[in-house]
Motif scaffolding. Structure first.
Motif, PDB file in Angstrom:
ATOM      1  N   ASP A 104      46.059  -3.357 -34.167  1.00 43.37           N
ATOM      2  CA  ASP A 104      44.962  -2.691 -34.847  1.00 43.37           C
ATOM      3  C   ASP A 104      44.815  -3.364 -36.201  1.00 43.37           C
ATOM      4  O   ASP A 104      45.715  -4.059 -36.645  1.00 43.37           O
ATOM      5  CB  ASP A 104      45.319  -1.210 -35.017  1.00 43.37           C
ATOM      6  CG  ASP A 104      44.090  -0.374 -35.227  1.00 43.37           C
ATOM      7  OD1 ASP A 104      43.189  -0.867 -35.923  1.00 43.37           O
ATOM      8  OD2 ASP A 104      44.045   0.728 -34.706  1.00 43.37           O
ATOM      9  N   VAL A 105      43.672  -3.147 -36.843  1.00 43.80           N
ATOM     10  CA  VAL A 105      43.554  -3.748 -38.172  1.00 43.80           C
ATOM     11  C   VAL A 105      44.614  -3.204 -39.094  1.00 43.80           C
ATOM     12  O   VAL A 105      45.110  -3.892 -39.972  1.00 43.80           O
ATOM     13  CB  VAL A 105      42.171  -3.515 -38.806  1.00 43.80           C
ATOM     14  CG1 VAL A 105      41.206  -4.555 -38.350  1.00 43.80           C
ATOM     15  CG2 VAL A 105      41.673  -2.142 -38.542  1.00 43.80           C
ATOM     16  N   THR A 106      44.966  -1.935 -38.915  1.00 39.27           N
ATOM     17  CA  THR A 106      45.945  -1.363 -39.822  1.00 39.27           C
ATOM     18  C   THR A 106      47.342  -1.897 -39.540  1.00 39.27           C
ATOM     19  O   THR A 106      48.229  -1.758 -40.354  1.00 39.27           O
ATOM     20  CB  THR A 106      45.960   0.161 -39.702  1.00 39.27           C
ATOM     21  OG1 THR A 106      46.044   0.468 -38.325  1.00 39.27           O
ATOM     22  CG2 THR A 106      44.729   0.755 -40.293  1.00 39.27           C
ATOM     23  N   HIS A 107      47.527  -2.500 -38.360  1.00 38.78           N
ATOM     24  CA  HIS A 107      48.854  -3.017 -38.037  1.00 38.78           C
ATOM     25  C   HIS A 107      49.018  -4.454 -38.481  1.00 38.78           C
ATOM     26  O   HIS A 107      50.106  -4.979 -38.463  1.00 38.78           O
ATOM     27  CB  HIS A 107      49.104  -2.980 -36.524  1.00 38.78           C
ATOM     28  CG  HIS A 107      49.163  -1.590 -35.991  1.00 38.78           C
ATOM     29  ND1 HIS A 107      50.170  -1.169 -35.171  1.00 38.78           N
ATOM     30  CD2 HIS A 107      48.353  -0.542 -36.170  1.00 38.78           C
ATOM     31  CE1 HIS A 107      49.963   0.103 -34.860  1.00 38.78           C
ATOM     32  NE2 HIS A 107      48.861   0.484 -35.450  1.00 38.78           N
ATOM     33  N   ALA A 108      47.898  -5.082 -38.811  1.00 34.30           N
ATOM     34  CA  ALA A 108      47.977  -6.507 -39.108  1.00 34.30           C
ATOM     35  C   ALA A 108      48.671  -6.720 -40.441  1.00 34.30           C
ATOM     36  O   ALA A 108      48.741  -5.839 -41.283  1.00 34.30           O
ATOM     37  CB  ALA A 108      46.579  -7.099 -39.160  1.00 34.30           C
TER      38      ALA A 108
END
Lengths: 349, 517
Positions: free
Chosen positions: B512-516
């Motif tokens: 996810d973008v938040t995981h990047a």
């Protein structure tokens, strides 16, 4: 959505150590600041003038960017057609302005302009809500790319509606902005047009913030953005809330359409595509789904555009604006996907 | 979200007496068979007569389609055969004879045993395509859409079919929405333009272009046959470079980022005439002329002229009473390239990699748990899709002998995406049909349709003066919207993709973008 709630703590730990990527990112920002400082030293008063141009452009972008962010916050959908709703807002404003016979120096001019803006807001709001009902609602259970694809289709349709309505050429909006300077100190001249744009945008933004953060409907919006099923169980009419969100987003696009027409004095059918992408970049820059973030991002992008096109020392010039904006988008997504304002939260505010 | 298998086939059972439409349908079914048939024939005849008044040939076409509609409902022998023979005979005597031939072939195909269709239909299509230049100018005029495409339009169509098949790898197989496919097209085209034109005239490098370009001409001149794989490889490399930073983003972000790359490539092409003082792309004027392909004098004389020395100046042969032209040779070469593309696409689909793509498309988390390397697999999808885009772009640039930045606008990306969606995401045959149709529309069909509408539809002396090609992108928008809302699996769907689109999949991404970061 449910999984998002448990991950922030984890993400924070993993992103806090300074990695190669963040060093590269910081050095890029450093270069940018160096470039700005050199330009400021070379011509301070000119720099401030360019800065105000950027602020005014950024405000218009902010109105459109907020529409992207509102819709993304609630549906996780990039509403590709939003830029074209903005374009139609400009077209509606032009039509109404000529219907009301608006021209420079007439009595009650600004009351009429405000009236045109309100009408454009209503039309665009209804248009946006209709688009949602026709093109996005039937696909709510489908894979998430399906509504994005229909959004692209809608965007093309709206663009051609504008084309069929006003033709392929620029349509001019009456030039009613006073050309005198509002402020003139220390050799810095700031025109009335920028001040007027700021004077119209800021109240609209404040009303929006109040709406989302203080009203019952705003609370419903935030709840729906957090968890659609749970808010439905709590008695929130999810469909109506989503329609309302699209209505507000469309209204913001309508007001931006008028402001842009007022400021640039021309409207064209393809302006929505370009400006829509710029506004989307602003929303991502500020952290999509985050209302103050969208405004901040839009002002940053407006400033970057103005500096790029206006400054003298090693500025790439207007040919490259588009490429620079997209490079920023890509860099942001690579280096800091959660945007400037930190943690990505689905709810606004 | 439900699993794919559980809900397939449970839709559509609606109680008969609810809603106006169902009541209407129920009362229609309640009528005796003969009355229903009479009513249907009546309506169809009325439509045909109405259309006849608008445009005579359209009326005849409607009548023919009505007859074909009833063919399926007639008892097979001898009624069906008699009606078929009747239709063919009528056309053979009165109308354009080509209609009779086309109908006869189509009817013959339907009489062939069902189990032969698997190879018979592709064979017929291939033969039709190969011999198309011989009969293109003798074909009938289609009502509304105008004449059959000429051979040059055929080259355009094949190039776009190639690109659509390439995009289908990314969008259809791997499920990654790519809105910047035009960037790969542009990369391929500019690769051909750089290495086979006068662009870098301060250099003089000749390689493999023997017999095409005299050796004293400045600029880089490399044979197109070497440039095609080179352009493909270079574009694939670009695809990897674009993919590496962006492919961990989730679907919609990826779409926007690819769009951004497409726009950046466009801006680079437009402003590339002064890249730090170096003229890379010649800016808005584009690079022209680009060398035509050719096999050189040696190969040409060795094969007795079968392989032409130069595609532009070739072709004095007369085959089957048809004077072979330059466009014909381009057409056949494009067909070979297309066959290669389709072959690769089908083999890729069935390979280990292709099954990994499908797995990622359906459930990224499960695919990762099964040990599929997500990033590498997605990057390969990008690279393979880009490869074919690059080859098609290089070939088309050589055919047009020019490349302009205006050819690589965002509209083209959506245009190719529209082909994939209309044809059926994931199904190569569907994508080919969709691409052929839309490319034809774009090149000739829309203009023909426009002039048909403007002449034939009128109220008294009032004619609508619509410039239909101007609204091309809006028409594609309508196609995209209608297909996605009513038949998201496309005209000729892949069964698996249809199930996903109707039942939904668990497509929450792993990255996810938040995981990047």
């Amino acid at each position: 959505m449910a999984a998002d709630a448990s991950t922030p703590a984890l993400t924070r730990i993993t992103t806090r150590r300074p990695s190669l990527i963040s060093i590269i990112g910081l050095s890029l920002v450093g270069l940018l600041i160096f470039w700005l400082v050199v330009n400021f030293i070379k011509g301070p008063s000119y720099f401030v003038e360019v800065l105000f141009i950027g602020l005014a452009t950024g405000c218009v972008y902010a109105l459109v960017a907020l529409g992207y962010t509102l819709v993304y916050g609630i549906l996780e959908l990039i509403n590709f057609a939003h830029g074209d709703v903005f374009m139609l807002g400009g077209m509606i404003s032009v039509t109404l302005a000529s219907a009301f016979g608006i021209k420079s120096g007439m009595g009650g001019l600004w009351l009429l302009v405000i009236l045109v803006m309100l009408l454009a807001m209503v039309c665009c709001g209804i248009l946006n809500a209709t688009i949602e009902a026709i093109a996005y609602r039937p696909l709510r259970g489908a894979p998430r790319l399906a509504p994005l694809i229909t959004a692209i289709g809608v965007s093309f349709i709206l663009e051609d509606v504008g084309l069929a309505w006003k033709g392929p050429n620029y349509v001019s909006f009456p030039d009613v902005m006073p050309h005198s300077n509002a402020i003139s100190v220390w050799g810095v001249d700031i025109g009335w047009n920028k001040i007027i744009v700021l004077m119209i945008t800021v109240p609209v933004l404040l009303i929006l913030l109040w709406l989302v953060q203080r009203t019952r409907q705003g609370k419903a919006m935030r709840a729906t953005a957090q968890d659609m099923d749970a808010s439905a169980i709590m008695g929130i009419n999810v469909n109506r809330t989503i329609s309302f969100t699209f209505l507000i987003a469309g209204a913001l696009a309508g007001s931006a359409g008028l402001l842009y027409a007022l400021y640039v004095t021309t409207v064209r059918f393809d302006q929505g595509f370009q400006l829509g992408l710029i506004a989307f970049t602003s929303a991502v820059l500020g952290g999509i789904g985050n209302l103050p973030g969208a405004v901040l991002g839009a002002i940053c992008i407006g400033l970057i555009q103005a500096f790029n096109e206006g400054l003298n020392w090693h500025a790439p010039g207007s040919d490259w604006t588009q490429a620079i904006v997209f490079s920023i988008l890509i860099l942001i997504l690579v280096f800091r996907p959660e945007g400037l304002l930190g943690e990505r939260t689905p709810e606004g505010g | 979200m439900a699993q794919v298998e559980t809900h397939v086939g449970t839709r559509g059972e609606i109680p008969e007496q609810i809603g106006f439409r169902n009541k209407l349908r129920a009362s229609w079914r309640g009528l005796p068979k003969e009355q229903r048939w009479a009513a249907t024939i009546g309506i169809q005849l009325a439509i045909a007569i109405l259309l006849w008044f608008v445009d005579r040939s359209l009326g005849y076409a409607a009548l023919t389609i009505t007859a074909i509609y009833w063919l399926r409902r007639l008892p097979p022998l001898p009624w069906r055969l008699a009606l078929e023979a009747g239709i063919v005979l009528v056309y053979a005597v009165t109308g354009p004879r080509s209609v009779a031939i086309v109908l006869a072939i189509a009817f013959a195909l339907f009489w062939a045993p069902k189990e032969w269709h698997g190879w018979l239909i592709p064979l017929t299509a291939t033969l039709t395509a190969v011999f198309y230049p011989f009969f293109a100018d003798r074909m009938f005029t289609i009502p509304v859409f105008g004449a059959f495409p000429d051979v040059a339009t055929g080259v355009y169509m094949i190039v776009f079919i190639m690109m659509a098949v390439g995009l289908n790898i990314v969008v259809g197989y791997a499920g990654l929405l790519d809105l910047g496919y035009v960037a790969f097209y542009a990369t391929g085209a500019y690769t051909a333009a750089w290495f086979a034109s006068l662009q870098f005239s301060h250099r003089s490098i000749h390689f493999g272009a023997v017999g095409l370009i005299p050796p004293n001409v400045p600029g880089i001149h490399i044979s197109l046959w070497l440039l095609l794989p080179l352009a493909g490889a270079f574009t694939a490399l670009c695809g990897i470079l674009i993919g590496l930073p962006t492919l961990r983003l989730r679907g919609d972000y990826l779409a926007i980022v690819t769009l951004g790359f497409g726009e950046i490539v466009y801006v680079l092409a437009r402003n590339g005439d002064n890249m730090f003082g170096f003229n890379l792309t010649n800016g808005p004027n584009g690079i022209t002329p680009i060398d035509a392909p050719g096999w050189g004098n040696h190969l040409s004389s060795w094969t007795g002229g079968f392989l032409p020395a130069n595609y532009l100046t070739c072709c004095k042969a007369v085959v089957f009473g048809h004077h072979v032209q330059s466009a014909d040779v381009f057409f056949w070469t494009a067909l070979v390239l297309l066959a290669f593309t389709v072959f690769c696409s089908l083999r890729l689909r069935d390979s280990r990699l292709g099954r990994a793509w499908v797995a990622i498309r359906e459930d990224e988390t499960a695919a990762a748990a099964m040990g599929i390397p997500l990033m590498r697999t997605k990057t390969w999808a990008y690279a393979s899709g880009a490869f074919f885009g690059g080859v098609a772009g290089a070939y088309y640039a050589s055919f047009k002998s020019a490349t302009f930045p205006g050819d690589f606008f965002f509209n083209i990306s959506v245009f190719i995406l529209c082909m994939v969606i209309l044809g059926g995401m994931g199904n190569v045959w569907g994508v080919m049909v969709g691409a052929a149709f839309l490319a034809y529309l774009n090149q000739e069909g829309l203009a023909n349709t426009g002039s048909w509408i403007n002449t034939n539809i009128h109220v008294g002396s009032w004619h609508p003066n619509i410039d239909v090609p101007l609204y091309a992108s809006g028409i594609y928008g309508v196609i995209i919207l209608v297909v996605m809302l009513f038949r998201p699996e496309g005209l000729i769907p892949s069964r698996r993709r249809a199930a996903e689109l109707h039942e939904g999949v668990h497509d929450t991404p792993l990255y996810d973008v938040t995981h990047a970061g």
